[in-house]
Design an enzyme around this catalytic site. Structure first.
Site: not given
Ligand code: PBG
Length: 328
Positions: A198, A208, A220, A236, A251, A277, A316
Site C-alpha cells: 500500500k 478521505r 502517512k 512486504e 494499492k 477512489s 467502485y
C-alpha cells in the site's frame, strides 16, 4: 507489398478479436466497496465520487442485496464515524456495538450469502486521522501499540460476521498478530486479505472526503510505501506470506500495474488490486466533461488489471460493470 506476417488479420472482425482475446472481467472478480453511516433511511451522495453514496444500515442492506442479485457477491465495508466518537486511542474501533459491527450483523441477516470484507485500520476512528496511534509528544505513529488495537478490532469484526479481514494500516507484523489473535479465538476460518503493497498516494483523496478522515497532522509516509520503490513491495510480500495472508493486495491500482505483475510472478497467493477512489474520480470527472467515454474507460482499465495479473479487483465500478455485463 510482400508482408508475410500481417498482425491486422487477427483484428479484422469482432468475431476474430473475440476468438483471440486472452482476458476477460467477470462479476466473480469484483469487490464493491460500500460506505456506511449512522441513522436511518439515509443515502448521501459523495461529491468527489459521482455515483457513490454513504448508506445508513437499512439502505446498505438494500444495496448489498441488489448487488448480490446482480452477481456482485463480495463487498468491502467502510464506516463513516461521527467526529464525536473519534479519539486519540481510537477505541470505537473495537466497540462491539459500533457502527461497523452493527452493519456487519445486519448485512449478514439480510443477505446471508454475501461475503463481507472489513477494513482493519484506525483512521476512521482516530481523532488524529492516522491509521495508527500517534505519540502525542513526538508525533510518531506507534507500531506495536497500534497492532494490539488492530487485534482487538479484528476480533470484534470476526464476531460480528466479517468473512475477510483487510488490514490496510501498513504497521509491521500486523498480519501475523491478527492471524494469531483470530486463531486463538477459534476464528481459523476467517480470511486475511492483506493490503501488502500500500503506497502513500494522493489517489486516496476522494475516499478521505467520503470518510472525513484526512490526517490532522503530517502525512502517512512513515507507514505507507514510497512510490519511488518496488523492491520494498517484494519484501512486504514475503513478510505477509510468512505471516499467513490468504490474499495479497496492491494499492492503488492503475499507477501500480507493474507491482501487480511483480506479485503475480513472485507469489502463489491470489493477487488483488484496489482501483482506488482517485482513479474512479478521474474517469468520472473526465466523462462528465465529455472528455472521454466513461464506460469504455472503465472497461479498459478493469481489463488492464486482469492483464497485469490481478485475480481480484476492488472497484467502485463493480456495480456499473455488473450492469454492463448483464446487458451483453
Ligand atoms: C484507510 C484506507 C484508505 C483507503 C482504504 N482504506 C485511505 C488511506 O490509507 O488514507 C483508500 C481507498 C480509496 O482511496 O479508494 N486505511
Amino acid at each position: 507489398m510482400l508482408i508475410t506476417s500481417r498482425p491486422r488479420r487477427n483484428r479484422k472482425s469482432e468475431n476474430i478479436r473475440n476468438l483471440i482475446s486472452e482476458y476477460s472481467v467477470s462479476c466473480n472478480d469484483l469487490i464493491m466497496p460500500l460506505f456506511v453511516i449512522d441513522g436511518e433511511n439515509k443515502k448521501v451522495a459523495i461529491d468527489s465520487m459521482p455515483g457513490q453514496h454513504r448508506y445508513s444500515i437499512d439502505k446498505l442492506c438494500q444495496k448489498a442485496t441488489e448487488l448480490y442479485s446482480m452477481g456482485i457477491h463480495t463487498v468491502a465495508l467502510f464506516p463513516v464515524i461521527p467526529e464525536s466518537l473519534k479519539t486519540k486511542d481510537a477505541k470505537e474501533a473495537y466497540n462491539p456495538n459500533g457502527l461497523n459491527q452493527l452493519a456487519l450483523k445486519e448485512l449478514k441477516k439480510s443477505c446471508p450469502d454475501l461475503t463481507i470484507m472489513t477494513d482493519v485500520a484506525l483512521d476512521p476512528y482516530s481523532s488524529d486521522g492516522h491509521d495508527g496511534i500517534v505519540d502525542s509528544k513526538t508525533g510518531e505513529i506507534l507500531n506495536d501499540a497500534t497492532v494490539e488495537i488492530l487485534q482487538l478490532m479484528s476480533l470484534e469484526q470476526a464476531k460480528a460476521g466479517s468473512d475477510i479481514l483487510g488490514p490496510s494500516d501498513m504497521m509491521d507484523g500486523r498480519v501475523g498478530a491478527i492471524r494469531s489473535a483470530l486463531d486463538k479465538a477459534n476464528f481459523e476460518n476467517k480470511s486475511i486479505m492483506a493490503y501488502t503493497a500500500k503506497y502513500a498516494s494522493s489517489f486516496y483523496g476522494p475516499f478521505r472526503d467520503a470518510l472525513d478522515s484526512e490526517p490532522k497532522n503530517g502525512d502517512k509516509k512513515s507507514y505507507q510505501m514510497d512510490f519511488r520503490s518496488s523492491s520494498e513491495a517484494l519484501r512486504e510480500l514475503e513478510l505477509d506470506t510468512m505471516e499467513g495472508a490468504d490474499i495479497v493486495m496492491v494499492k492503488p491500482g492503475l499507477p501500480y500495474l507493474d507491482i501487480i505483475q511483480l506479485f503475480k510472478q513472485h507469489s502463489n497467493l491470489p493477487v488483488a488490486a484496489y482501483n482506488v477512489s482517485g482513479e474512479y474520480a478521474m474517469i468520472k470527472a473526465a466523462a462528465q466533461n465529455g472528455w472521454l467515454d466513461g464506460e469504455m474507460a472503465m472497461v479498459e482499465s478493469l481489463h488492464s488489471f486482469k492483464r497485469a495479473g490481478a485475480d481480484i479487483i476492488l472497484t467502485y465500478f463493480a456495480e456499473e460493470m455488473a450492469m454492463l455485463l448483464q446487458k451483453s
